[in-house]
Design a protein around this motif. Structure first.
Motif, mmCIF file in Angstrom:
data_model
loop_
_atom_site.group_PDB
_atom_site.id
_atom_site.type_symbol
_atom_site.label_atom_id
_atom_site.label_comp_id
_atom_site.label_asym_id
_atom_site.label_seq_id
_atom_site.Cartn_x
_atom_site.Cartn_y
_atom_site.Cartn_z
ATOM 1 N N GLU A 196 36.595 20.941 14.187
ATOM 2 C CA GLU A 196 35.040 20.548 14.051
ATOM 3 C C GLU A 196 33.822 21.313 14.160
ATOM 4 N N ASP A 220 42.296 22.334 17.770
ATOM 5 C CA ASP A 220 42.526 20.368 17.641
ATOM 6 C C ASP A 220 42.368 20.217 18.528
ATOM 7 N N ARG A 227 30.591 14.279 8.930
ATOM 8 C CA ARG A 227 30.717 15.487 10.057
ATOM 9 C C ARG A 227 28.389 15.124 10.974
ATOM 10 N N GLU A 268 28.210 12.776 13.271
ATOM 11 C CA GLU A 268 28.930 12.516 14.039
ATOM 12 C C GLU A 268 28.303 13.604 15.155
ATOM 13 N N ALA A 269 27.999 14.857 14.375
ATOM 14 C CA ALA A 269 27.142 15.742 15.608
ATOM 15 C C ALA A 269 26.142 14.980 15.838
ATOM 16 N N GLU A 283 25.899 13.594 18.831
ATOM 17 C CA GLU A 283 26.771 14.167 20.074
ATOM 18 C C GLU A 283 25.595 14.725 20.414
ATOM 19 N N ARG A 335 38.504 8.433 19.544
ATOM 20 C CA ARG A 335 37.868 9.430 17.835
ATOM 21 C C ARG A 335 38.985 9.355 17.468
ATOM 22 N N PRO A 391 39.664 13.100 15.125
ATOM 23 C CA PRO A 391 38.899 14.089 14.062
ATOM 24 C C PRO A 391 38.984 14.435 12.926
ATOM 25 N N THR A 392 38.047 14.554 11.886
ATOM 26 C CA THR A 392 38.559 14.469 10.681
ATOM 27 C C THR A 392 38.894 15.533 10.353
ATOM 28 N N ALA A 393 39.202 16.639 10.806
ATOM 29 C CA ALA A 393 39.741 18.023 10.439
ATOM 30 C C ALA A 393 40.777 18.434 11.064
ATOM 31 N N PHE A 394 41.768 18.988 11.292
ATOM 32 C CA PHE A 394 42.547 19.711 12.271
ATOM 33 C C PHE A 394 43.388 20.830 11.189
ATOM 34 N N LYS A 414 44.784 15.044 16.749
ATOM 35 C CA LYS A 414 44.927 14.651 17.734
ATOM 36 C C LYS A 414 44.158 14.464 18.405
ATOM 37 N N VAL A 468 40.983 11.794 19.557
ATOM 38 C CA VAL A 468 40.001 12.941 21.151
ATOM 39 C C VAL A 468 39.585 11.646 22.171
ATOM 40 N N PHE A 497 35.334 11.654 25.776
ATOM 41 C CA PHE A 497 34.370 13.342 25.783
ATOM 42 C C PHE A 497 33.330 12.769 24.866
ATOM 43 N N VAL A 498 33.304 11.210 24.429
ATOM 44 C CA VAL A 498 32.801 11.148 22.848
ATOM 45 C C VAL A 498 31.721 10.748 23.712
#
Lengths: 300, 461
Positions: free
Chosen positions: A128, A180, B306, B309-310, B313, B439, B441-444, B449, B451, B455-456
């Motif tokens: 991401e 990931d 994204r 969310e960035a 962060e 959280r 994830p929006t892509a993998f 997995k 989060v 970490f968030v």
């Protein structure tokens, strides 16, 4: 001479109230070169970076960036006299960075940067992080979100391409197995490399690295040097770097600029810099004529 | 050796238990003395007199002491025991359970939501169903929708907004005024009210863009109050405290839910009951809430989501990657406000009457606490929190049997805020980051997995 420059910094001055952080600094970074900016703590290196990347507006001076057709440098004077911030043609562009807000420096002028204290999106996965850095092309492909919401294929293709690019970079920095995982979960050295990869995903012509080797062990510094050399070789990206780790600087830099108290005290190849008494004096914190005595003095 | 020494002892420390109970009793006595120990009553000569209630006070303090002893002698040893004998495979089994829960919960909840009116009618019959569908179903879904709308601003973009109710109010008044003045239908005004709200969202966004964290919260709070005060004082347009009544109700694609012969019941050859309108409204708000969820899920996978969310962060890193943070924040405010406006115009259409009383700061606080309790950024968590909090407070109205225990003067709804605060404290102890704090994830690449919460970032504006 100026024909191959990617960046020209001229008479750059930055004052914070009464404090003069940078005083009349001029230097050039050549296309495809690795240019290092070194100096003792508090010399103003990061301030120079913040001016180049648009985070600070310089008090005085001109910062010009160019890519494409070298002949465009000749238009610099005309561009400066106009009130415009850039001149873009099909075969290149010329940008006055001091006139641009920070995000446009990256988006239009294609200057990417990393930070002294790593600024990854720690709660987002490694993949991401690399997708966020391709925000602008993806935003265009998603039709400013409208086409994306409606589920048009255009956006899906663009996202697949973006993912492929991310995978390439992850393979290059050896983090493909951790794609990931959250970025905050990576060890320090991996986070440094990921931040560089994230900056590279914006397709920069100039990559600005603020102390990329800080906190790395000698083996990791060695890997970093290799990474930077291969970036330069494969993507033809010019690199501007602030670094305290002299082994990295001496090994990979084509050109070194030395700052002390906001003033440029020396400039040249790494070999020239190493022997410059001015530089040695600045790093030892003494006047130039005392250097001999300091060096030859036995340590008591 | 040191490891063994530091292992928790599984015995009961009697001295400590008694000391804890004494302290708890003393604190309870100190707090409850003025609250329960004294009562003001009117005496024979209509004067206010102070009476003491020593026995009631003693009962309450006694309960607190007993609860403390219960914790020391039963709960704590049981916890230690459980921790000591937990087999190695337990966490693995727990993970499998959680995965199954994550997989099946959403379809299950969706199924329940869709068949809820049918279920209610089946259980309570036609006469009792209106209350359950309207007070529970519709009311909860309005707050689910508001929670999801605010979740975009607070949960995803990390911008603390204490004035969300302002957009709810703009939506409600837009519908009420435009419907009454121009006679436009609900389906035309719904998007229009949403757009007007979004416009106000962007308008609020501009001045507060430079603010962060606490300062942002204060300004949004002020914005909410400004809107409410304008609604109160602009009497010519909004008729102030009196509010706007007889707002046109939504129709079933042109067929009104009335008792006359061109009404819904007559047209479809059914016997007239107000239930049809309620069921229709239920499905409208369900559709609106699902639209909110769908759009949010889609947006999270788009560059704009994204970028939100960035932004939560690390804003500076966003700017260094060429993201226009101004526009990103404005879209977050705008889209959050859009859904608030939808919910507002639905609210006005359902109530038929609105006044500034419905849009106080308490509402904003309620919606924000739903988002915080649910877990910022989590759709399912927010829905569960709305269900628990709104459903819970509505449930209090149903506890009439308590009057037989506490006397006829006892009104359980009066304890709403007390229970509310208690629930808040308990959740914050048990799950400080909300019910669902991880959280998605929006892509993998290979495997999705979740989060971990640590970490968030929560966002500082």
């Amino acid at each position: 001479m100026s024909a191959t420059d990617v960046l020209q910094v001229e008479h750059l001055t930055m004052r914070f109230g009464g404090l003069v952080a940078i005083q009349d600094l001029s230097f050039r970074a050549r296309h495809g070169d690795i240019t290092a900016l070194i100096g003792p703590n508090g010399a103003g290196k990061t301030t120079v970076f913040n001016c180049i990347t648009g985070f600070y507006k310089p008090t005085e001076g001109r910062i010009a960036l160019h890519h494409g057709d070298p002949a465009m440098w000749d238009e610099l004077g005309a561009l400066t006299d106009s009130s415009l911030r850039k001149r873009v043609r099909a075969d290149g562009g010329l940008f006055l960075l001091e006139r641009m807000p920070d995000y446009l420096v990256t988006k239009d002028a294609r200057v990417a940067r990393t930070f002294q204290n790593i600024r990854l999106f720690k709660g987002m996965t490694v993949l991401e992080n690399l997708l966020v850095s391709q925000h602008n092309p993806l935003m265009r492909a998603s039709g400013l979100t409208v086409l994306g919401i409606l589920g048009f294929g255009v956006y899906r293709h663009a996202e697949n391409r973006a993912t492929e690019k991310a995978i390439q970079w992850l393979e290059k920095i050896n983090l493909i197995d951790r794609a990931d995982d959250p970025a905050g979960d990576l060890p320090y050295g991996d986070q440094r490399r990921l931040e560089i990869a994230r900056a590279m995903c914006t397709d920069p012509v100039l990559l600005c690295l603020d102390e990329p080797a800080a906190g790395l062990n000698p083996r990791e510094s060695g890997e970093l040097s290799e990474l930077l050399l291969s970036i330069r070789q494969e993507t033809k990206t010019s690199i501007l770097l602030i670094e305290h780790d002299m082994s990295v600087v001496m090994e990979i830099s084509d050109h070194v600029v030395v700052l002390d108290y906001g003033v440029k005290i020396s400039e040249g190849t790494s070999a020239e810099i190493r022997d410059d008494p001015n530089v040695i004096a600045a790093y030892l914190g003494v006047e130039q004529d005392e250097v001999e005595s300091v060096i030859t003095e036995p340590v008591s | 050796m040191t490891l063994q020494a530091s292992a928790p002892k599984t015995g009961v420390n009697v001295a400590r238990a008694i000391r804890d109970a004494t302290i708890a009793g003393l604190i309870a006595f100190g707090i409850l003395l003025p609250l329960i120990g004294f009562e003001t009553v009117q005496n024979m000569r209509n004067e206010l007199a102070l009476e003491t209630r020593p026995w009631l006070l003693a009962i309450f303090v006694g309960l607190v002491v007993l609860a403390s002893l219960f914790i020391s002698f039963v709960v704590r040893p049981w916890n230690q025991h459980r921790r000591a004998v937990r087999p190695a495979g337990a966490s693995l089994k727990g993970a499998a359970l959680r995965a199954a829960f994550a997989k099946w919960f959403t379809p299950f909840a969706l199924g329940v939501a869709v068949f809820y009116p049918v279920l209610v009618i089946w259980i309570t019959g036609f006469s009792g169903a209106v209350k359950w569908i309207d007070n529970f179903g519709i009311q909860i879904l309005i707050y689910v929708m508001l929670g999801w709308g605010l979740n975009i601003v607070v949960g995803l973009a990390g911008l603390l907004d204490l004035g969300y109710v302002a957009f709810y109010a703009v939506g409600a008044y837009s519908y009420a005024l435009l419907a009454k003045t121009f006679g436009l239908s609900f389906w035309i005004l719904l998007p229009l009210a949403g757009i007007l709200s979004a416009f106000w969202g962007v308008l609020l966004g501009f001045p507060v863009l430079r603010l962060r964290g606490d300062y942002l919260a204060i300004v949004t709070l002020a914005f909410g109050e400004i809107i409410r005060l304008v609604l109160i004082n602009w009497v010519d347009v909004t008729s102030g405290y009196a509010g706007i009544s007889s707002i046109p109700r939504p129709t079933f694609f042109g067929i009104p839910f009335t008792a006359n012969e061109d009404g819904f019941a007559a047209v479809f050859g059914l016997e007239f009951t107000p239930l049809y309108r309620t069921i229709f409204l239920y499905y409208v708000i369900l559709a609106l809430a699902l639209l909110t969820a769908f759009v949010t899920v889609r947006l999270r996978r788009l560059p704009i989501g994204r970028a939100w969310e960035a932004l939560r962060e690390d804003e500076i890193a966003c700017r260094s990657l060429g993201i226009n943070t101004t526009n990103t924040k404005l879209t977050a405010f705008g889209i959050g406000a859009l859904f608030g406006g939808f919910a507002g115009s639905f609210f006005a259409a359902r109530q038929g009457f609105i006044s500034p009383e419905s849009f106080t700061f308490t509402e904003s606080a309620m919606i924000l606490s739903i988002v915080v309790l649910g877990g910022m950024g989590s759709q399912i968590g927010v829905a569960i929190a709305a269900l628990a909090m709104i459903g819970g407070t509505e449930m209090l109205r149903e506890l009439d049997f308590l009057k037989q225990i506490f006397g006829a003067g006892f009104d359980p709804t009066q304890y709403r805020m007390l229970l509310f605060g208690l629930a808040m404290v308990l959740i914050m102890i048990w799950k400080p980051r909300g019910l669902i704090s991880t959280r998605e994830p929006t892509a993998f690449l290979k495997e999705r997995k979740t989060v971990a919460a640590k970490f968030v970032e929560e966002g500082r504006g």
